[in-house]
Design a protein around this motif. Structure first.
Motif, PDB file in Angstrom:
ATOM      1  N   VAL A   1       0.854  -1.187   0.000  1.00 29.65           N
ATOM      2  CA  VAL A   1       0.000   0.000   0.000  1.00 29.65           C
ATOM      3  C   VAL A   1       0.892   1.240   0.000  1.00 29.65           C
ATOM      4  O   VAL A   1       1.785   1.375   0.832  1.00 29.65           O
ATOM      5  N   ASP A   2       0.647   2.119  -0.968  1.00 27.06           N
ATOM      6  CA  ASP A   2       1.342   3.408  -1.033  1.00 27.06           C
ATOM      7  C   ASP A   2       0.424   4.507  -0.508  1.00 27.06           C
ATOM      8  O   ASP A   2      -0.774   4.540  -0.841  1.00 27.06           O
ATOM      9  N   GLN A   3       0.984   5.380   0.286  1.00 27.04           N
ATOM     10  CA  GLN A   3       0.234   6.527   0.793  1.00 27.04           C
ATOM     11  C   GLN A   3       0.435   7.716  -0.138  1.00 27.04           C
ATOM     12  O   GLN A   3       1.557   8.092  -0.452  1.00 27.04           O
ATOM     13  N   ARG A   4      -0.668   8.296  -0.586  1.00 20.77           N
ATOM     14  CA  ARG A   4      -0.605   9.463  -1.466  1.00 20.77           C
ATOM     15  C   ARG A   4      -0.479  10.738  -0.652  1.00 20.77           C
ATOM     16  O   ARG A   4      -0.710  10.752   0.556  1.00 20.77           O
TER      17      ARG A   4
ATOM     18  N   SER B   1      -4.806   6.179  -0.077  1.00 18.67           N
ATOM     19  CA  SER B   1      -3.856   5.091  -0.279  1.00 18.67           C
ATOM     20  C   SER B   1      -4.187   4.349  -1.571  1.00 18.67           C
ATOM     21  O   SER B   1      -5.305   4.426  -2.088  1.00 18.67           O
TER      22      SER B   1
END
Length: 534
Positions: free
Chosen positions: A130-133, A138
């Motif tokens: 999971v990438d956090q924007r 996410s």
């Protein structure tokens, strides 16, 4: 004989049967090389013995040159492989103080090793994270590359684990991973150079332009694109050897590493339509798409979300810094075709504009093939198609320029213009790195980088213009013509043509051309008519 039956293959198409008189000597053929040869005593003499070397053959010398340049490319990346011991006594990769930009050694290979969970044994397209924007939302992420490139990375990660487990001399895992990846990428580029020599049995030294290219020294190990370039170039070699099924397989596998090798099907379609060799085109097209599908199908079925990540990312990414769209926006304050976008929102208008512009370029290239007095060579049209894609696309990653090298050399083997373009393109890496460094860290302001990109694009357009001129005036084509010979090259009108080489244009095409206003008549076949005067 049927329309699809290939003409009898001549002895001149066999690289093993060429004698010294059939070889084009660069110091005699190219003014730039002739002038440069003054440093070593001038051009080869008229009575010099040529083609008798038992060990230092042209192929081996060109491969040696390529190996030296690849070694320089590894040394250029080596500052980013340095290590240090941190305050806790742990060995770390030394990217302190933005070393990757200051030393201009950045390579995607290094951060992707951890970013894509390869260091944890992750399986491409199955393992997610999971990438956090920036806006707090996410996004579930997967391997972002086409399947063969994704599993190429996974293979090297597994080899790294095995290397370390055996207790062999090693460094940090990411350093071992980079070195293993660089080894295979270098082999792929050597395969490109080998194929280029085989494609030009009478002009083996043309491949030396690609071998010594500064773009290779800068970008061979920036990403994984030499794999796709090898697929495309080997596919062209198979086509030239009149093996369209094998050519399709190689192009399809190359496209499973990066999509661009399948672009070569369009030039082949145009040329096969003009020559009436559609059976060969259907063979290469179906096997190419089939090979790509076979490579992709298991992943698409077993991990559809991961397989789609490559397409999702490319559809949602905005214009990259080195695209013409971003340069216009950066210099004028323009908000882009779509205006401000939310995180993860696709720039649909920009995507449509890039697609339309590329299609329009392809239509123009099709008209060029139609208007050419002699059927163009495959390499010439292939370069124009790939260059049009890069110039109109919203993304031109620096390593994409590697795609153009073999096509440019095969299309227009002239040292001076090609080396000027390659040097300019390679130099763009300098302002790019210092632009990424940021002005707060004493980097370059954006306009310096934008200016370098514009000059690079103009250089590519200049090479394309030279190729267009050689298509419209085949007597200026360096491959079709030889010094001192008013007629066509002894090697053949199109060494890359395969079943197209020497085949006459179809009757319907000649009738259509004869009716066109202001279009010169078409001679039979793809050989230029002999000149009556020198």
């Amino acid at each position: 004989m049927s329309a699809d039956a290939p003409p009898t293959r001549s002895r001149a198409h066999d690289p093993e049967s060429l004698d010294a008189a059939s070889r084009v000597l660069p110091a005699h053929d190219d003014g730039f090389v002739r002038a440069a040869s003054a440093a070593v005593g001038g051009p080869v003499g008229a009575h010099a013995v040529v083609g008798r070397a038992r060990f230092f053959t042209p192929l081996r010398v060109v491969l040696l040159l390529a190996t030296i340049v690849l070694a320089l490319g590894w040394f250029a990346k080596s500052p980013c492989l340095q290590q240090y011991v941190d305050d806790s006594g742990q060995l770390q990769l030394d990217w302190r103080d933005s070393r990757q930009y200051v030393a201009m050694c950045y390579s995607d290979t290094v951060p992707l090793y951890t970013a894509e969970r390869l260091d944890q044994g992750g399986i491409p397209y199955v393992t997610s994270w999971v990438d956090q924007r920036d806006d707090g939302t996410s996004q579930v992420r997967y391997m972002e590359y086409p399947v063969l490139t994704g599993f190429f990375q996974w293979m090297n990660a597994r080899l790294t684990a095995g290397w370390l487990a055996l207790g062999l001399p090693a460094a940090l895992p990411v350093v071992v991973y980079f070195d293993l990846s660089a080894f295979w990428l270098a082999l792929a580029w050597l395969g490109v150079v080998w194929a280029m020599v085989r494609l030009r049995p009478g002009r083996p030294w043309d491949a030396a332009i690609a071998a010594v290219s500064p773009l290779v020294a800068v970008h061979a190990f920036t990403n994984f694109d030499t794999l796709a370039v090898a697929g495309a170039t080997l596919g062209m070699l198979a086509w030239a050897r009149r093996r369209p099924a094998l050519a399709g397989v190689l192009l399809g596998l190359g496209a499973a590493a990066k999509l661009y090798p399948l672009f070569l099907l369009f030039p082949l379609l145009l040329l096969c339509l003009r020559a009436g060799r559609m059976r060969a085109w259907w063979t290469v097209a179906l096997t190419g798409v089939g090979a790509w599908a076979v490579a992709n199908a298991p992943v698409a079925v077993l991990a559809p979300a991961g397989w789609w990540e490559f397409f999702r990312l490319n559809s949602t990414r905005a214009a990259d810094p080195d695209s013409l769209y971003n340069i216009v926006a950066g210099l004028t304050g323009w908000s882009g075709f779509d205006g401000p976008l939310a995180s993860g929102q696709a720039p649909t208008v920009l995507n449509a504009v890039t697609a339309v512009l590329f299609v329009l370029c392809c239509v123009a290239i099709a008209l060029l093939v139609w208007r050419a007095p002699v059927r163009p060579r495959l390499a010439s049209i292939a370069f124009l198609v790939v260059a049009a894609f890069l110039l109109t696309n919203k993304v031109w990653s620096p390593q994409y320029s590697l795609w153009l090298i073999p096509l440019a050399v095969l299309a227009y083997p002239r040292w001076k213009p090609l080396l000027i373009w390659m040097a300019i393109d390679a130099f763009v890496w300098v302002p790019r790195m210092y632009y990424y460094l940021g002005t707060a860290n004493k980097g370059l302001p954006a306009p310096w980088f934008y200016g370098a990109v514009v000059v690079r694009d103009l250089a590519v357009i200049a090479v394309a213009a030279l190729i267009v001129r050689s298509v419209l005036r085949p007597e200026l084509d360096p491959v079709r013509r030889r010094p001192g010979h008013p007629g066509p090259s002894e090697i053949g009108a199109d060494p890359d043509g395969g079943c197209l080489d020497g085949a006459p244009d179809t009757a319907w095409f000649r009738r259509l051309r004869d009716r066109g206003p202001g279009v010169p008549g078409t001679p039979a076949g793809d050989r230029p008519p002999a000149r009556t005067t020198r």
